[in-house]
Design a protein around this motif. Structure first.
Motif, PDB file in Angstrom:
ATOM      1  N   PHE A   1       0.846  -1.342  -0.103  1.00 16.55           N
ATOM      2  CA  PHE A   1      -0.090  -0.093   0.113  1.00 16.55           C
ATOM      3  C   PHE A   1       0.875   1.351  -0.106  1.00 16.55           C
ATOM      4  O   PHE A   1       0.369   2.178  -0.473  1.00 16.55           O
ATOM      5  N   ALA A   2       1.848   1.269   0.409  1.00 12.09           N
ATOM      6  CA  ALA A   2       2.990   2.370   0.652  1.00 12.09           C
ATOM      7  C   ALA A   2       3.440   2.729  -0.977  1.00 12.09           C
ATOM      8  O   ALA A   2       3.620   3.858  -1.388  1.00 12.09           O
ATOM      9  N   ASN A   3       3.966   1.509  -1.588  1.00 14.97           N
ATOM     10  CA  ASN A   3       3.971   1.782  -3.009  1.00 14.97           C
ATOM     11  C   ASN A   3       3.052   2.148  -3.768  1.00 14.97           C
ATOM     12  O   ASN A   3       3.094   3.188  -4.691  1.00 14.97           O
ATOM     13  N   PHE A   4       1.626   1.615  -3.504  1.00 14.72           N
ATOM     14  CA  PHE A   4       0.545   2.079  -4.186  1.00 14.72           C
ATOM     15  C   PHE A   4       0.376   3.502  -3.852  1.00 14.72           C
ATOM     16  O   PHE A   4       0.084   4.343  -4.845  1.00 14.72           O
ATOM     17  N   LEU A   5       0.426   3.926  -2.791  1.00 11.39           N
ATOM     18  CA  LEU A   5       0.037   5.387  -2.305  1.00 11.39           C
ATOM     19  C   LEU A   5       1.175   6.210  -3.146  1.00 11.39           C
ATOM     20  O   LEU A   5       0.846   7.457  -3.572  1.00 11.39           O
ATOM     21  N   GLY A   6       2.468   5.873  -2.804  1.00  7.91           N
ATOM     22  CA  GLY A   6       3.409   6.518  -3.675  1.00  7.91           C
ATOM     23  C   GLY A   6       3.288   6.835  -5.040  1.00  7.91           C
ATOM     24  O   GLY A   6       3.506   7.826  -5.548  1.00  7.91           O
ATOM     25  N   SER A   7       2.762   5.621  -5.696  1.00  8.33           N
ATOM     26  CA  SER A   7       2.449   5.616  -7.179  1.00  8.33           C
ATOM     27  C   SER A   7       1.284   6.806  -7.643  1.00  8.33           C
ATOM     28  O   SER A   7       1.297   7.242  -8.704  1.00  8.33           O
ATOM     29  N   VAL A   8       0.378   6.722  -6.643  1.00 11.91           N
ATOM     30  CA  VAL A   8      -0.979   7.334  -7.046  1.00 11.91           C
ATOM     31  C   VAL A   8      -0.521   8.929  -6.921  1.00 11.91           C
ATOM     32  O   VAL A   8      -0.842   9.706  -7.457  1.00 11.91           O
ATOM     33  N   LEU A   9       0.313   9.288  -5.689  1.00  7.95           N
ATOM     34  CA  LEU A   9       0.685  10.634  -5.433  1.00  7.95           C
ATOM     35  C   LEU A   9       1.256  11.071  -6.625  1.00  7.95           C
ATOM     36  O   LEU A   9       1.318  12.242  -7.132  1.00  7.95           O
TER      37      LEU A   9
END
Length: 264
Positions: A32-40
């Protein structure tokens, strides 16, 4: 590598589930940290999308390193997120990310040349209609996509699969860029049968899960979509763990000198 039997793919998938089951919380947090970073990053116009693609190797090695630590019986800490940002590895991983950008640009140009604007608009309208029907709880008609676009998506998936070992080879084996890509392609092709069995088995399990969840939550479209989204992320995580298991058997255990990143 070519001598690996097809059933080895089932063993890799089993090992992937085993790694996930040992420390599911931290692995989920990393995903989720990777996913959130990608979204941002993607929210930033133009540059954000390119940056997201460039950082694919940097983000993905964190989960690979977490699997490595779990396999060694170590406790994974949140600072493993910094794995791909450490020097000198980050420089080589970013170079690999630029290769991903080059492939993505080629695919984008091919799509723009082969799919006309009207087909793209029709595809978007079909996708929006399917989304509206799903939210309303009415029968969903699958969105229609041009055959050329589906082919390009398939081609992109194949390229990503062929390069899937390039990141750990760059980080753990310290291979130069072209050598890492070459050995990644060689490794995937050499172990094609077990990798195919692993992917098809995971897809089959996911489809069965979808059918079960539809029976369980079919009355609530929003709940069903949320559960499916969560389940797809978990299956993605398990597959990443299974890819680590396949890497370890094909290329050997990661270099023993690799240590966890410095604590924040």
């Amino acid at each position: 590598m070519s001598s690996l039997p097809a059933r080895t793919g089932l063993e890799w998938l089993k090992q992937g589930f085993g790694l996930f089951r040992q420390q599911p919380g931290i692995l989920t947090m990393l995903l989720f940290a990777n996913f959130l970073g990608s979204v941002l990053l993607s929210a930033v116009p133009v540059i954000g999308t390119l940056a997201t693609i460039v950082l694919i190797p940097v983000f993905s090695i964190a989960i690979m390193q977490a699997c490595n630590l779990i396999a060694q019986g170590q406790r994974v800490m949140p600072d493993v997120l910094l794995t791909g940002f450490r020097k000198p590895a980050v420089t080589h991983l970013l170079k690999l990310g630029m290769v991903y950008v080059g492939v993505a640009l080629i695919m984008f140009i091919a799509m723009r040349l082969s799919v006309d604007e009207s087909a793209v608009q029709q595809m978007q309208a079909s996708a929006e209609a399917a989304k509206a029907a799903s939210q309303a709880g009415t029968p969903v008609t699958p969105p229609q996509y041009p055959g050329t676009l589906l082919f390009l998506v398939l081609l992109w998936s194949i390229v990503m699969l062929l390069m899937s070992f390039a990141t750990p080879l760059t980080y753990w084996k310290e291979m130069p860029l072209l050598k890492a890509i070459f050995y990644s392609v060689f490794g995937v092709v050499g172990a094609f049968k077990p990798i195919l069995v692993m992917l098809l088995s995971a897809m089959g399990m996911f489809m069965v899960l979808i059918l079960f969840l539809r029976l369980l939550f079919g009355g609530s479209a929003l709940v069903f979509q949320a559960v499916i989204a969560w389940s797809s992320l978990m299956f993605t995580l398990v597959l990443q763990c299974a890819m680590f298991a396949s890497y370890r058997q094909i290329f050997g255990d990661p270099a023993p000198g690799i240590k966890p990143p410095v604590v924040w």
